[in-house]
Design an enzyme around this catalytic site. Sequence first.
Site, PDB file in Angstrom:
ATOM      1  N   GLN A  12       1.437   8.968  17.462  1.00  0.00           N
ATOM      2  CA  GLN A  12       1.725   7.633  18.351  1.00  0.00           C
ATOM      3  C   GLN A  12       3.199   8.070  18.965  1.00  0.00           C
ATOM      4  O   GLN A  12       3.436   7.756  20.211  1.00  0.00           O
ATOM      5  CB  GLN A  12       1.578   6.503  17.557  1.00  0.00           C
ATOM      6  CG  GLN A  12       1.987   5.319  18.294  1.00  0.00           C
ATOM      7  CD  GLN A  12       1.589   3.897  17.737  1.00  0.00           C
ATOM      8  OE1 GLN A  12       1.066   2.957  18.330  1.00  0.00           O
ATOM      9  NE2 GLN A  12       1.442   3.902  16.439  1.00  0.00           N
ATOM     10  N   TYR A 128       1.689   5.845  -0.560  1.00  0.00           N
ATOM     11  CA  TYR A 128       2.374   6.042   0.808  1.00  0.00           C
ATOM     12  C   TYR A 128       3.891   5.810   0.980  1.00  0.00           C
ATOM     13  O   TYR A 128       4.480   6.688   1.100  1.00  0.00           O
ATOM     14  CB  TYR A 128       1.635   5.256   1.658  1.00  0.00           C
ATOM     15  CG  TYR A 128       2.404   5.278   3.107  1.00  0.00           C
ATOM     16  CD1 TYR A 128       2.330   6.334   3.832  1.00  0.00           C
ATOM     17  CD2 TYR A 128       2.991   4.220   3.676  1.00  0.00           C
ATOM     18  CE1 TYR A 128       2.872   6.274   5.300  1.00  0.00           C
ATOM     19  CE2 TYR A 128       3.507   4.068   4.753  1.00  0.00           C
ATOM     20  CZ  TYR A 128       3.637   5.165   5.659  1.00  0.00           C
ATOM     21  OH  TYR A 128       4.415   5.363   6.871  1.00  0.00           O
TER      22      TYR A 128
END
Length: 288
Positions: A12, A128
């Site tokens: 992105q 994460y």
Amino acid sequence: MKKILVIGGNGQLGNCFRKITPDFSNRFEFNFTSSEDLDVTDRSAVIDFIADYEPHFCINASAYTAVDLAEKEEEKAFAVNADGVAHIAEACAEMKTVLIHISTDYVFDGESNISYSEDNFTNPQGVYGRSKLKGEELALDLNPRTIVIRTSWLYSEFNKNFVKTMLHLFSIKEELGIVADQFGQPTNANNLAAAVMKIIQAENKTYGIFHFSDYPETNWFEFAAKIAEFSDSKIQLKAITTAEFPTPAKRPKRSTMALDKIESVYGIEPEHWENSLQDCIEILENTP
């Protein structure tokens, strides 16, 4: 012409950099790599690639970002978000390359009632977040010319993100429940790309950790409601709690970050997230 290497060029943020390269074509040469071109987990490949290209700046926009899947794929998450970053930082140090590494608000536990500053205590709640924090530490340890930028809730007209997911769901559903008790700062990835370019062009570099996002804070429900408003959707939205929408990975309850450091050091002022969101939706509506 100074050289800029963008690792994660098909992501992105990478696509946001691709979009603005014509604006800088007289000053910078850009080189974009995808995971197919350059596997960041392969140390020798990374070192050879950076040694061959000799970039003045390296933007690491690559990451393992599957927050929930990371709970099952811890080794894979750390291989990309920690070991991969170490390989990049090591190679950049060897070439005296400035490394701009993109990190996340998930390094915080979200239990604070005040906005997190860059030197606040980190306490990631999931794989994460832990892998991204380790990547930050390795980058800063291995390359003295490292700038870590923590950002949050990224979206844009490119790739998969919350805004595009909502627009799709609005088109196929009549009612939708959205979590209203998690707070943060939505950030248009185009604004992040512009901020990085301002840092690159700054004559004097200050290294270390910086926070960048749009402002002010909101929650996912309010964010979704604005997406609906700006897209003229008739969707019925219902505010729900985190407990009503359980996920494998625990999310920070309030990961709002203070933005004054990047403004005072680099003169980068945040954009209001509603204006940035409106810009994004206009682009999406005008894209065939």
